[in-house]
Design an enzyme around this catalytic site. Structure first.
Site, PDB file in Angstrom:
ATOM      1  N   ARG A 103       4.085   1.025  -6.700  1.00  0.00           N
ATOM      2  CA  ARG A 103       5.209   0.791  -5.776  1.00  0.00           C
ATOM      3  C   ARG A 103       5.779  -0.572  -6.140  1.00  0.00           C
ATOM      4  O   ARG A 103       5.086  -1.594  -6.059  1.00  0.00           O
ATOM      5  CB  ARG A 103       4.728   0.808  -4.330  1.00  0.00           C
ATOM      6  CG  ARG A 103       5.763   0.223  -3.388  1.00  0.00           C
ATOM      7  CD  ARG A 103       5.452   0.470  -1.931  1.00  0.00           C
ATOM      8  NE  ARG A 103       5.698   1.856  -1.575  1.00  0.00           N
ATOM      9  CZ  ARG A 103       5.848   2.293  -0.320  1.00  0.00           C
ATOM     10  NH1 ARG A 103       5.775   1.447   0.691  1.00  0.00           N
ATOM     11  NH2 ARG A 103       6.075   3.565  -0.078  1.00  0.00           N
ATOM     12  N   HIS A 130      12.112   7.588  -4.350  1.00  0.00           N
ATOM     13  CA  HIS A 130      10.865   7.758  -3.594  1.00  0.00           C
ATOM     14  C   HIS A 130      10.445   9.231  -3.726  1.00  0.00           C
ATOM     15  O   HIS A 130      10.462   9.990  -2.754  1.00  0.00           O
ATOM     16  CB  HIS A 130      11.088   7.355  -2.128  1.00  0.00           C
ATOM     17  CG  HIS A 130       9.825   7.050  -1.382  1.00  0.00           C
ATOM     18  ND1 HIS A 130       8.574   7.149  -1.948  1.00  0.00           N
ATOM     19  CD2 HIS A 130       9.619   6.635  -0.088  1.00  0.00           C
ATOM     20  CE1 HIS A 130       7.658   6.819  -1.052  1.00  0.00           C
ATOM     21  NE2 HIS A 130       8.261   6.508   0.070  1.00  0.00           N
ATOM     22  N   GLN A 133       7.650  10.874  -1.398  1.00  0.00           N
ATOM     23  CA  GLN A 133       8.098  11.099  -0.023  1.00  0.00           C
ATOM     24  C   GLN A 133       8.949  12.364   0.056  1.00  0.00           C
ATOM     25  O   GLN A 133       8.792  13.187   0.969  1.00  0.00           O
ATOM     26  CB  GLN A 133       8.909   9.894   0.468  1.00  0.00           C
ATOM     27  CG  GLN A 133       9.455  10.065   1.862  1.00  0.00           C
ATOM     28  CD  GLN A 133       8.361  10.063   2.922  1.00  0.00           C
ATOM     29  OE1 GLN A 133       7.569   9.132   2.984  1.00  0.00           O
ATOM     30  NE2 GLN A 133       8.307  11.097   3.750  1.00  0.00           N
ATOM     31  N   ASP A 222      16.999   7.135   7.285  1.00  0.00           N
ATOM     32  CA  ASP A 222      16.065   6.103   6.818  1.00  0.00           C
ATOM     33  C   ASP A 222      16.614   4.764   7.297  1.00  0.00           C
ATOM     34  O   ASP A 222      17.767   4.684   7.754  1.00  0.00           O
ATOM     35  CB  ASP A 222      15.963   6.169   5.277  1.00  0.00           C
ATOM     36  CG  ASP A 222      14.926   5.215   4.702  1.00  0.00           C
ATOM     37  OD1 ASP A 222      14.057   4.737   5.455  1.00  0.00           O
ATOM     38  OD2 ASP A 222      14.992   4.938   3.485  1.00  0.00           O
ATOM     39  N   CYS A 262      11.253   9.210   6.932  1.00  0.00           N
ATOM     40  CA  CYS A 262      10.095   8.868   6.092  1.00  0.00           C
ATOM     41  C   CYS A 262       9.183   7.842   6.739  1.00  0.00           C
ATOM     42  O   CYS A 262       8.014   7.744   6.372  1.00  0.00           O
ATOM     43  CB  CYS A 262      10.558   8.384   4.731  1.00  0.00           C
ATOM     44  SG  CYS A 262      11.505   6.847   4.783  1.00  0.00           S
ATOM     45  N   ARG A 290       2.513  13.882   3.147  1.00  0.00           N
ATOM     46  CA  ARG A 290       2.379  12.955   2.012  1.00  0.00           C
ATOM     47  C   ARG A 290       1.026  13.174   1.333  1.00  0.00           C
ATOM     48  O   ARG A 290       0.917  13.195   0.110  1.00  0.00           O
ATOM     49  CB  ARG A 290       2.473  11.491   2.488  1.00  0.00           C
ATOM     50  CG  ARG A 290       3.820  11.048   3.024  1.00  0.00           C
ATOM     51  CD  ARG A 290       4.855  10.967   1.935  1.00  0.00           C
ATOM     52  NE  ARG A 290       4.484  10.089   0.840  1.00  0.00           N
ATOM     53  CZ  ARG A 290       4.639   8.761   0.818  1.00  0.00           C
ATOM     54  NH1 ARG A 290       5.182   8.146   1.847  1.00  0.00           N
ATOM     55  NH2 ARG A 290       4.272   8.053  -0.243  1.00  0.00           N
TER      56      ARG A 290
HETATM   57  N1  NVA Z   1      14.137   2.925   2.046  1.00  0.00           N
HETATM   58  C1  NVA Z   1      12.899   2.402   2.548  1.00  0.00           C
HETATM   59  C2  NVA Z   1      11.827   3.444   2.504  1.00  0.00           C
HETATM   60  C3  NVA Z   1      10.504   2.998   3.056  1.00  0.00           C
HETATM   61  C4  NVA Z   1       9.437   4.042   2.932  1.00  0.00           C
HETATM   62  C5  NVA Z   1      12.491   1.185   1.732  1.00  0.00           C
HETATM   63  O1  NVA Z   1      12.651   1.219   0.503  1.00  0.00           O
HETATM   64  O2  NVA Z   1      12.040   0.204   2.310  1.00  0.00           O
HETATM   65  N1   CP Z   2       7.217   6.401   3.969  1.00  0.00           N
HETATM   66  C1   CP Z   2       6.473   5.517   3.296  1.00  0.00           C
HETATM   67  O1   CP Z   2       6.512   5.444   2.056  1.00  0.00           O
HETATM   68  O2   CP Z   2       5.681   4.736   4.065  1.00  0.00           O
HETATM   69  P1   CP Z   2       4.907   3.415   3.634  1.00  0.00           P
HETATM   70  O3   CP Z   2       5.936   2.379   3.294  1.00  0.00           O
HETATM   71  O4   CP Z   2       4.085   3.057   4.830  1.00  0.00           O
HETATM   72  O5   CP Z   2       4.048   3.720   2.433  1.00  0.00           O
END
Ligand code: NVA
Ligand code: CP
Length: 303
Positions: A103, A130, A133, A222, A262, A290
């Site tokens: 990540r 993502h 997800q 989101d 998500c 997930r």
């Molecule tokens: N768009 C959000 C998704 C979090 C799971 C982010 O990138 O922070």
């Molecule tokens: N939706 C998601 O990816 O959650 P986290 O940021 O908690 O991993």
């Protein structure tokens, strides 16, 4: 299937279906106590350069349930945080581990990691995509609606990693996809280029949320400010005013439409507390999925 899961643009509709079918089997096995430890003795390295609850826990628990082991590497505390090139990290981890989940911010970093690692690399979120997800989202929608093809997905909000992956995943599964974003917050041009290649009027980019949700089977949103955009929060709150899933907006969708998020969610911004709680079962099923979807990805890539 390819060696890695870097973005849904790399997968065919058949690849996605294979993952979703395998995910359904994983869920069935887990719920019925059927052993499925196909990754016994294998190790997944998990690199996190951003925060996480769901991704961290679901990958670690999923790897354990598959009979393997997962180890957490914080971007800051590992040598990555001191500037060790990702190409070198890739070649070191490939000597110890059987797969890498990462990540981070840049999609290019993930692509470089995959290029230099001889083992599978899984994208656990970048600024661009993502995919894990969205595989869980597609699994959840298919589970409740029994199919994906011909259903309409509406995404309301920022043209971010979630929007990018939902557009690609939805279209590749034969869904109609409508997205409403404020001017200046459109999805990535690579995603819009892909959407333009899909035959028929399957994709629509709107400015008004009301236009996007008409007759939708599933409405998705989101956060307005993603990880790494914290300083833009006030500016984004102004730009996204009105891009909130509330009862009035949902009344334009199909009766009984699903809502997906998500998580984490900001009640009162992209979704009202009322809509969130009314659809909490679907949203937390999505979070659970997930686990099953990622077990399917790890099994297919690492077995
Ligand atoms: N768009 C959000 C998704 C979090 C799971 C982010 O990138 O922070
Ligand atoms: N939706 C998601 O990816 O959650 P986290 O940021 O908690 O991993």
């Amino acid at each position: 299937m390819k060696k890695d899961l870097l973005k849904l643009l790399d997968l065919s509709g058949e690849d996605i279906k294979e993952i979703l079918d395998t995910a359904d089997q994983m869920k069935y096995s887990q719920k019925h106590g059927i052993p499925h430890d196909a990754l016994r003795g294998k190790t997944l390295a998990m690199i996190f350069e951003k925060n996480s609850t769901r991704t961290r826990v679901s990958f670690e628990v999923g790897m354990y349930q598959l009979g393997g082991h997962a180890l957490f590497l914080s971007g800051k505390e590992s040598q990555i945080g001191r500037g060790e090139p990702i190409e070198d990290t890739a070649r070191v981890l490939a000597r110890y581990c059987d797969g890498i989940m990462i990540r981070t911010y840049s999609q290019e970093e993930v692509e470089a990691l995959a290029k230099y690692a001889s083992i599978p690399v899984i994208n656990g979120l970048t600024d661009f995509a993502h995919p894990c997800q969205v595989l869980a989202d597609l699994m959840t929608i298919r589970e409740k609606m029994t199919r994906l093809e011909g259903l309409k997905m509406a995404f309301i909000g920022d043209g971010n990693n979630m929007a990018n992956s939902l557009i690609v995943g939805g279209l590749k599964c034969g869904m109609d996809v409508s997205v409403a974003c404020p001017q200046g917050y459109d999805p990535d041009p690579r995603v819009l280029d892909f959407a333009a290649t899909v035959e028929g009027p399957k994709f629509q980019l709107c400015r008004k949320p009301e236009d996007a949700v008409v007759d939708a089977d599933v409405v998705i949103t989101d956060v307005w400010a993603s990880m790494g955009q914290e300083e833009e929060r006030a500016e984004r709150a102004r730009a996204f005013a009105g891009y909130c899933i509330d009862d009035k907006l949902l009344s334009l969708a199909k009766p009984g439409c699903m809502v997906q998020h998500c998580l984490p969610a900001h009640r009162g911004e992209e979704i009202t507390a009322e809509v969130f709680e009314a659809h909490a079962d679907e949203i937390f099923e999505e979070a659970e999925n997930r686990l099953h979807a990622q077990k399917a990805v790890m099994y297919l890539l690492m077995k």
